[in-house]
Design an enzyme around this catalytic site. Structure first.
Site, PDB file in Angstrom:
ATOM      1  CG  ASP A 176     -16.259  69.547  91.660  1.00 16.98           C
ATOM      2  OD1 ASP A 176     -15.216  70.014  92.109  1.00 16.98           O
ATOM      3  OD2 ASP A 176     -17.361  69.699  92.228  1.00 16.98           O
ATOM      4  CG  ASP A 182     -20.192  65.108  89.329  1.00 11.70           C
ATOM      5  OD1 ASP A 182     -20.015  65.219  90.551  1.00 11.70           O
ATOM      6  OD2 ASP A 182     -19.275  65.242  88.495  1.00 11.70           O
TER       7      ASP A 182
END
Length: 293
Positions: A85, A83
């Site tokens: 953020d 991922d």
């Protein structure tokens, strides 16, 4: 055979190690051997037994020590999918972008609920993007320059795994205008994210193309492993939110990084204290083997 890796934020002492060995005994595990102290703050303890109870007992130790329990086989991973953020960067890009529109608090509240798994991801994403309608696209570059910062240890993790021949993939429920420069900066081989609609220098409030949601992240992991001829056991996934859970559970080792409770509970490992270089120690890679920025 399983390995319990203890990673201290600063230094690991003999008392911590003996406490861990005692905890493993309480979990019914049989310790067969342990490594020497690695870089002054890491140790591997090899044991036979059930990994679930072992992890639970070890995590009760505390003292700013992260715990990883995993099979000895396939320890060194050949694929990293992550991922973006709050995992590879320190912020949620949509929240920071919203600040340029003067609505950060409104959007950040929705983001937090979505990452906690309280809202449907796609619905929440489209709703937040709609609120950005009319924002000048120039705000994206401003946000990149002024707000986006690489997470400590990210570049070392990615470049070290890449140098060893590993595949590295960035997958984001955020946006390509952020994911592309972030991936290039850190050293990811490829990236996948959502496309913000633009027209005449303004955001349209819509997304173009398919959504990168939890199912898409999981699908990208599976297809990358298949294309590389890799077993899922040799794959490492890392994320922090509820939309990362499927890929965390699918990968041979799913790591929740400074994560929301649901993600931490679903993952094989929850890193709470250390930076992303902890993921190298988990794979048995000490600092003298790291590719540093």
């Amino acid at each position: 055979m399983f390995i319990a890796t203890l990673i201290a934020k600063e230094s690991l002492n003999e008392r911590d190690i003996q406490s861990a060995i005692a905890s493993l005994g309480q979990a019914g595990a049989i310790v067969t051997r342990q490594s020497d102290l690695i870089d002054g703050r890491v140790v591997d303890i090899f044991f036979e037994g059930e990994p679930g109870p072992a992890r639970a007992c070890l995590e009760a130790i505390g003292n700013d020590i992260d715990i990883a329990v995993q099979p000895e086989a396939d320890r060194l991973k050949k694929l990293l999918i992550s991922d973006m953020d709050s995992t590879m960067i320190t912020v949620e890009c949509i929240d920071e972008l919203a600040d340029y529109a003067g609505i950060k608090s409104e959007i950040a509240a929705i983001t937090e609920r979505a990452m906690q798994g309280e809202l449907d991801f796609e619905e929440a994403l489209r709703g937040r993007v709609a609120l950005l309608k009319g924002l000048e696209t120039a705000a994206i570059q401003l946000c990149l320059d002024e707000r986006v910062r690489i997470m400590p240890g990210a570049e070392t993790l990615v470049r070290t795994m890449a140098q060893a021949g590993g595949t590295t993939i960035l997958v984001s429920g955020g946006f390509t205008k952020f994911a592309k420069p972030v991936a290039q900066s850190i050293g990811f081989e490829s990236f996948h994210a959502n496309v913000l609609g633009e027209s005449a220098g303004l955001l349209t409030g819509r997304l173009d193309g398919p959504i990168v949601d939890s199912a898409r992240k999981d699908q990208l992991l599976q297809s990358a492993a298949q294309e590389g001829g890799l077993s899922l056991d040799s794959c490492l996934a890392v994320g922090d939110g509820a939309n990362d859970i499927p890929m965390l559970q699918r990968a041979g080792l799913g790591v929740a990084y400074h994560a929301k409770p649901k993600a931490a509970q679903a993952a094989d490992v929850a890193i709470k204290y250390n930076d992303l270089t902890a993921l190298l120690y988990i794979q048995g890679i000490s600092a003298d083997q790291w590719v540093t920025p």
